[in-house]
Design a protein around this motif. Structure first.
Motif: not given
Length: 381
Positions: A92-96, A101-103, A105-108
């Motif tokens: 997934p592309h993280s918005t920053g 939270k994005s990290s 989500t990417t790990s899951r």
């Protein structure tokens, strides 16, 4: 009676035979190529990265559908010095907005994908990452941090496959594989990247990563299938010929014959922007260096004054002044990291090399067109 029956039964049984000695197992010698694979302690150097045609198609599709830089995971197997990449999936592309939270989500998402691949008995061994880039400038802080963090977990430290989208738009499938060098990893663990550390480790932007030879393995069946792709087109004939109903969907490209180069202006803009960013970073480093020098000068002047006062007191027969912790009185900033500056230099170098290649090709086209025009002019005269 019972005794006589037992004796008769024992007499009818065959005499017990002596136990035979166990036969020693015979082992066949293990081939030299397989001995390296069985012995996990043997360190086999990475000589080649091999991409399957399916992986190439997935990476190109993912990069072409996004207008920003994308990345994903590479899955495969390390076989006798050749890293065979057999599968991949995007991340997934993280918005920053919220990095933590994005990290998570990417790990899951990554763990779920790996579990799903394992359930269907597909390759689920992570061997590296892939990342899209434009005009060859792939150096970034995120890429270096990702490679350095996962270096100990992946075989050979993991590799990163860089796909140049700008080359793909011109019909060239540009794929390059890199891995971090040991010298850079030693300096990375001793952060920050001070001037002294970079001099001791002899670091430049060329000594961050080492390029690994890359090979793309295509499937003959896939090539045959692509060559037969066709699409239906409308026709007004009642019984049209097959050649009039279908035509190939992979039409030839004539963009390479165009004299103009639409990416040349964009390339120049990227070079100017990268140089401006480098000058800004150098200005910030110079400002921090002046701050450090100013604080050090104040601390040294304070220490010299205290020593002079202590010497005067001793000369007067008084007790010297007690020693003080200068670091608590003067907060001397740490030397800033020069990694960003080095990465920006790598971007400037990549943009310059791309500009050299595109401008050289444009000049060749212009000279060829001029020669053709002069030849036609002589024929008509």
């Amino acid at each position: 009676m019972a005794t006589s029956m037992a004796a008769a039964l024992a007499a009818s049984l065959p005499a017990p035979q002596a136990a035979s000695a166990p036969v020693a197992p015979v082992h066949e010698p293990i081939p030299a190529s397989m001995s390296k694979l069985i012995d996990i302690e043997v360190e086999i150097s990475l000589n080649l990265v091999q991409l399957e045609g399916l992986v190439v198609s997935k990476i190109i599709k993912h990069c072409s559908e996004s207008h920003s830089s994308v990345h994903g995971l590479l899955l495969g197997l390390d076989l006798d010095g050749t890293l065979e990449v057999t599968n991949s999936f995007p991340l997934p592309h993280s918005t920053g907005d919220d990095d933590e939270k994005s990290s998570k989500t990417t790990s899951r998402y990554q763990n779920a994908m790996l579990r799903a691949l394992k359930e269907v008995r597909a390759d689920d061994s992570v061997v590296g990452f892939y990342q899209s880039t434009t005009m060859g400038a792939f150096f970034s802080q995120t890429l270096v941090d990702t490679q350095a963090i996962h270096h100990e977990k992946l075989r050979h430290g993991g590799i990163v496959v860089v796909h140049d989208v700008s080359q793909c738009n011109r019909g060239n499938a540009s794929f390059r594989a890199f891995k971090l060098l040991k010298e850079f990893l030693e300096a990375y663990r001793k952060t920050p990247f001070s001037a002294k550390s970079m001099i001791n480790h002899k670091l430049t932007f060329n000594s961050i990563m080492q390029e690994v030879p890359l090979k793309i393995r295509t499937n003959p069946l896939l090539g045959s299938f692509i060559s037969t792709l066709s699409e239906r087109r409308p026709t007004s004939l009642t019984q049209p010929l097959p050649s009039e109903v279908y035509h190939t969907s992979l039409s030839p490209l004539y963009s390479t014959l165009h004299l103009g180069n639409p990416t040349l202006t964009k390339n120049l803009e990227n070079v100017v922007e990268a140089i401006d960013n480098y000058k800004t970073e150098e200005g910030n480093l110079a400002y921090h260096t002046r701050q450090i020098a100013r604080e050090k000068a104040r601390a040294e002047a304070y220490v010299a004054k205290r020593r002079e006062e202590s010497a005067n007191r001793v000369a007067q027969g008084l007790a010297p002044l007690p020693e003080e912790d200068v670091s608590r009185l003067f907060k001397i900033p740490r030397e800033p990291s020069r990694l960003d500056s080095m990465l920006l230099l790598g971007q400037v170098d990549a943009y310059a090399k791309t500009l050299e290649g595109t401008s050289g090709l444009s000049l060749v086209k212009m000279y060829a067109a001029r020669a053709g025009t002069d030849a036609n002019r002589e024929v008509f005269q």
